[in-house]
Design an enzyme around this catalytic site. Structure first.
Site, PDB file in Angstrom:
ATOM      1  N   ASN A   7       0.855  -1.188   0.000  1.00  0.00           N
ATOM      2  CA  ASN A   7       0.000   0.000   0.000  1.00  0.00           C
ATOM      3  C   ASN A   7       0.901   1.251   0.000  1.00  0.00           C
ATOM      4  OD1 ASN A   7      -1.375   2.278   1.133  1.00  0.00           O
ATOM      5  ND2 ASN A   7      -3.066   0.935   1.652  1.00  0.00           N
ATOM      6  N   ASP A   9      -0.185   4.506  -0.139  1.00  0.00           N
ATOM      7  CA  ASP A   9      -0.918   5.735   0.216  1.00  0.00           C
ATOM      8  C   ASP A   9      -0.002   6.799   0.818  1.00  0.00           C
ATOM      9  OD1 ASP A   9      -3.232   4.453  -0.487  1.00  0.00           O
ATOM     10  OD2 ASP A   9      -3.983   4.200   1.557  1.00  0.00           O
ATOM     11  N   HIS A  10       0.914   6.355   1.686  1.00  0.00           N
ATOM     12  CA  HIS A  10       1.666   7.350   2.456  1.00  0.00           C
ATOM     13  C   HIS A  10       2.816   7.982   1.675  1.00  0.00           C
ATOM     14  CE1 HIS A  10      -1.057   6.905   5.597  1.00  0.00           C
ATOM     15  NE2 HIS A  10      -0.853   5.605   5.668  1.00  0.00           N
ATOM     16  N   ARG A  18       2.796  19.095   0.809  1.00  0.00           N
ATOM     17  CA  ARG A  18       3.431  20.263   0.197  1.00  0.00           C
ATOM     18  C   ARG A  18       2.822  20.636  -1.154  1.00  0.00           C
ATOM     19  NH1 ARG A  18       8.692  21.920   1.452  1.00  0.00           N
ATOM     20  NH2 ARG A  18       8.930  21.827   3.692  1.00  0.00           N
ATOM     21  N   HIS A  43      -5.734   3.527  -1.472  1.00  0.00           N
ATOM     22  CA  HIS A  43      -7.069   3.864  -0.960  1.00  0.00           C
ATOM     23  C   HIS A  43      -7.423   5.264  -1.457  1.00  0.00           C
ATOM     24  CE1 HIS A  43      -9.797   4.194   2.891  1.00  0.00           C
ATOM     25  NE2 HIS A  43     -10.452   4.477   1.774  1.00  0.00           N
ATOM     26  N   ARG A  45      -9.581   7.948  -0.949  1.00  0.00           N
ATOM     27  CA  ARG A  45     -10.530   8.366   0.083  1.00  0.00           C
ATOM     28  C   ARG A  45     -11.428   9.473  -0.432  1.00  0.00           C
ATOM     29  NH1 ARG A  45      -8.795   6.574   5.477  1.00  0.00           N
ATOM     30  NH2 ARG A  45     -10.542   7.790   6.196  1.00  0.00           N
ATOM     31  N   ARG A  49      -7.243  12.754   0.768  1.00  0.00           N
ATOM     32  CA  ARG A  49      -6.143  13.270   1.605  1.00  0.00           C
ATOM     33  C   ARG A  49      -4.774  12.780   1.149  1.00  0.00           C
ATOM     34  NH1 ARG A  49      -7.107  10.095   7.296  1.00  0.00           N
ATOM     35  NH2 ARG A  49      -9.187  10.983   7.082  1.00  0.00           N
ATOM     36  N   HIS A  50      -4.738  11.648   0.434  1.00  0.00           N
ATOM     37  CA  HIS A  50      -3.433  11.209  -0.088  1.00  0.00           C
ATOM     38  C   HIS A  50      -3.543  10.837  -1.574  1.00  0.00           C
ATOM     39  CE1 HIS A  50      -5.166   7.477   1.444  1.00  0.00           C
ATOM     40  NE2 HIS A  50      -4.754   7.661   2.680  1.00  0.00           N
ATOM     41  N   GLU A  70      -8.694   0.245  -2.675  1.00  0.00           N
ATOM     42  CA  GLU A  70      -9.506   0.271  -1.454  1.00  0.00           C
ATOM     43  C   GLU A  70     -10.473   1.443  -1.578  1.00  0.00           C
ATOM     44  OE1 GLU A  70      -6.840   0.738   1.802  1.00  0.00           O
ATOM     45  OE2 GLU A  70      -5.997  -1.257   1.570  1.00  0.00           O
ATOM     46  N   THR A 100      -6.781   6.704  10.138  1.00  0.00           N
ATOM     47  CA  THR A 100      -6.680   5.619   9.161  1.00  0.00           C
ATOM     48  C   THR A 100      -7.937   4.774   9.322  1.00  0.00           C
ATOM     49  OG1 THR A 100      -5.320   3.748   8.428  1.00  0.00           O
ATOM     50  CG2 THR A 100      -5.358   4.162  10.789  1.00  0.00           C
ATOM     51  N   THR A 101      -8.092   3.737   8.493  1.00  0.00           N
ATOM     52  CA  THR A 101      -9.291   2.902   8.594  1.00  0.00           C
ATOM     53  C   THR A 101      -9.372   2.300   9.997  1.00  0.00           C
ATOM     54  OG1 THR A 101      -8.867   2.354   6.291  1.00  0.00           O
ATOM     55  CG2 THR A 101     -10.564   1.072   7.411  1.00  0.00           C
ATOM     56  N   GLU A 151     -10.743  -9.489   3.510  1.00  0.00           N
ATOM     57  CA  GLU A 151      -9.464  -9.113   4.108  1.00  0.00           C
ATOM     58  C   GLU A 151      -9.728  -8.950   5.604  1.00  0.00           C
ATOM     59  OE1 GLU A 151      -6.993  -6.168   2.172  1.00  0.00           O
ATOM     60  OE2 GLU A 151      -6.262  -5.469   4.122  1.00  0.00           O
ATOM     61  N   HIS A 180      -3.504  -4.419   7.848  1.00  0.00           N
ATOM     62  CA  HIS A 180      -3.647  -3.214   8.677  1.00  0.00           C
ATOM     63  C   HIS A 180      -2.789  -3.326   9.928  1.00  0.00           C
ATOM     64  CE1 HIS A 180      -5.175   0.494  10.267  1.00  0.00           C
ATOM     65  NE2 HIS A 180      -5.698   0.708   9.084  1.00  0.00           N
ATOM     66  N   GLY A 181      -1.874  -2.365  10.034  1.00  0.00           N
ATOM     67  CA  GLY A 181      -1.031  -2.302  11.227  1.00  0.00           C
ATOM     68  C   GLY A 181       0.073  -3.349  11.266  1.00  0.00           C
ATOM     69  N   GLY A 202       1.318  -1.277   4.323  1.00  0.00           N
ATOM     70  CA  GLY A 202       1.660   0.026   3.786  1.00  0.00           C
ATOM     71  C   GLY A 202       2.563   0.856   4.671  1.00  0.00           C
ATOM     72  N   HIS A 203       2.007   1.337   5.785  1.00  0.00           N
ATOM     73  CA  HIS A 203       2.664   2.358   6.600  1.00  0.00           C
ATOM     74  C   HIS A 203       4.076   1.950   7.011  1.00  0.00           C
ATOM     75  CE1 HIS A 203       3.202   4.976  10.182  1.00  0.00           C
ATOM     76  NE2 HIS A 203       2.562   5.852   9.415  1.00  0.00           N
TER      77      HIS A 203
HETATM   78  N1  PXP Z   1      -5.717  -3.065   4.356  1.00  0.00           N
HETATM   79  C1  PXP Z   1      -6.688  -2.124   4.409  1.00  0.00           C
HETATM   80  C2  PXP Z   1      -8.075  -2.514   4.059  1.00  0.00           C
HETATM   81  C3  PXP Z   1      -6.374  -0.788   4.744  1.00  0.00           C
HETATM   82  O1  PXP Z   1      -7.361   0.132   4.792  1.00  0.00           O
HETATM   83  C4  PXP Z   1      -5.041  -0.451   5.003  1.00  0.00           C
HETATM   84  C5  PXP Z   1      -4.684   0.972   5.297  1.00  0.00           C
HETATM   85  O2  PXP Z   1      -4.968   1.770   4.199  1.00  0.00           O
HETATM   86  C6  PXP Z   1      -4.067  -1.464   4.933  1.00  0.00           C
HETATM   87  C7  PXP Z   1      -4.435  -2.764   4.634  1.00  0.00           C
HETATM   88  C8  PXP Z   1      -2.632  -1.171   5.193  1.00  0.00           C
HETATM   89  O3  PXP Z   1      -2.472  -0.829   6.533  1.00  0.00           O
HETATM   90  P1  PXP Z   1      -1.066  -0.260   7.044  1.00  0.00           P
HETATM   91  O4  PXP Z   1      -0.814   1.013   6.311  1.00  0.00           O
HETATM   92  O5  PXP Z   1      -1.284  -0.096   8.507  1.00  0.00           O
HETATM   93  O6  PXP Z   1      -0.040  -1.316   6.721  1.00  0.00           O
END
Ligand code: PXP
Length: 230
Positions: A7, A9-10, A18, A43, A45, A49-50, A70, A100-101, A151, A180-181, A202-203
């Protein structure tokens, strides 16, 4: 083998803070693929935002693996997905104020609506996944609405619950992803759960990429500074 969806997104979060053209989202995706990513996840959104709509279009056209979009269960997002046709759509809950979600989709509460959305996306040739908590009632509902994939939300990191939910869903014939996480310290135990098809992370990867790349990034800036310095 468990697949890894990355992912990005970040990467877009850094750009949006910026309003610059960098960092280049496509380059991030192609570098992730070069590192072994089996898919690219973003994602889009509602508040943008990203990730922006253009990013999704560019990624769909140019990545070599497959795009997992997503998205919230809204008519606007369904129309976008039907037009862009990512390989996968993962339906997530979305609140404007959240960082975040937070938590999985409540499929039980809106079964008829989610069923309609799954059908509309599937008619466009998109594989639908529902992001849900490790909860058997939500798994039953996901199965009833006709989603081939779920998921499992790993944010709370309740390992026994995640394991038993994965086994329960697999018995029902669902393909099970998780995410996630997840980070470099906690991924092993989740990856060891039998039959998990793909992890979406992702993060922690984007954060780690800062350190993998910091030395080279400073080195290149220093080189440019020194060339120009009189
Ligand atoms: N899966 C889903 C459905 C998510 O919404 C996210 C965050 O956008 C992730 C996975 C990835 O999570 P993380 O950025 O915490 O790794």
């Amino acid at each position: 083998m468990t697949l890894l969806g990355v992912n990005i997104d970040h990467v877009a979060t850094i750009r949006q803070t910026r309003g610059t053209a960098y960092p280049d989202i496509l380059k991030a995706a192609l570098d992730a693929e070069a590192g072994g990513a089996d898919g690219i996840t973003v994602h889009l959104r509602e508040d943008r935002r990203h990730i922006q709509l253009d990013d999704v279009e560019i990624l769909k056209k140019n990545i070599k693996t497959r795009l997992n979009l997503e998205m919230a269960a809204t008519d606007e997002m369904v129309k976008i997905a039907q037009r862009i046709k990512p390989a996968y759509c993962c339906i997530v809950p979305e609140k404007r104020q959240e960082l975040t979600t937070e938590g999985g989709l409540d499929v039980l509460k809106q079964e008829a609506y989610i069923k309609q959305i799954c059908a509309a996306l599937q008619q466009a040739g998109i594989q639908v996944s529902l992001f849900i908590d490790p909860d058997n009632q939500q798994i039953d509902a996901a199965h009833r609405v006709g989603a081939p994939l779920i998921e499992i939300h790993t944010g709370e990191y309740n390992l026994p619950k995640i394991k038993s939910a994965a086994a329960y869903a697999q018995k029902k014939g669902l393909i099970v992803n998780a995410g996630h996480g997840l980070n470099y310290d906690n991924v092993n135990a989740i990856a060891a759960i039998p039959g998990i098809y793909e992890l979406n992370i992702g993060h922690s990867i984007v954060a780690e990429a800062l350190f993998s790349g910091m030395k080279n990034a400073v080195h290149e800036m220093k080189r440019l500074v020194n060339i120009s310095a009189k």
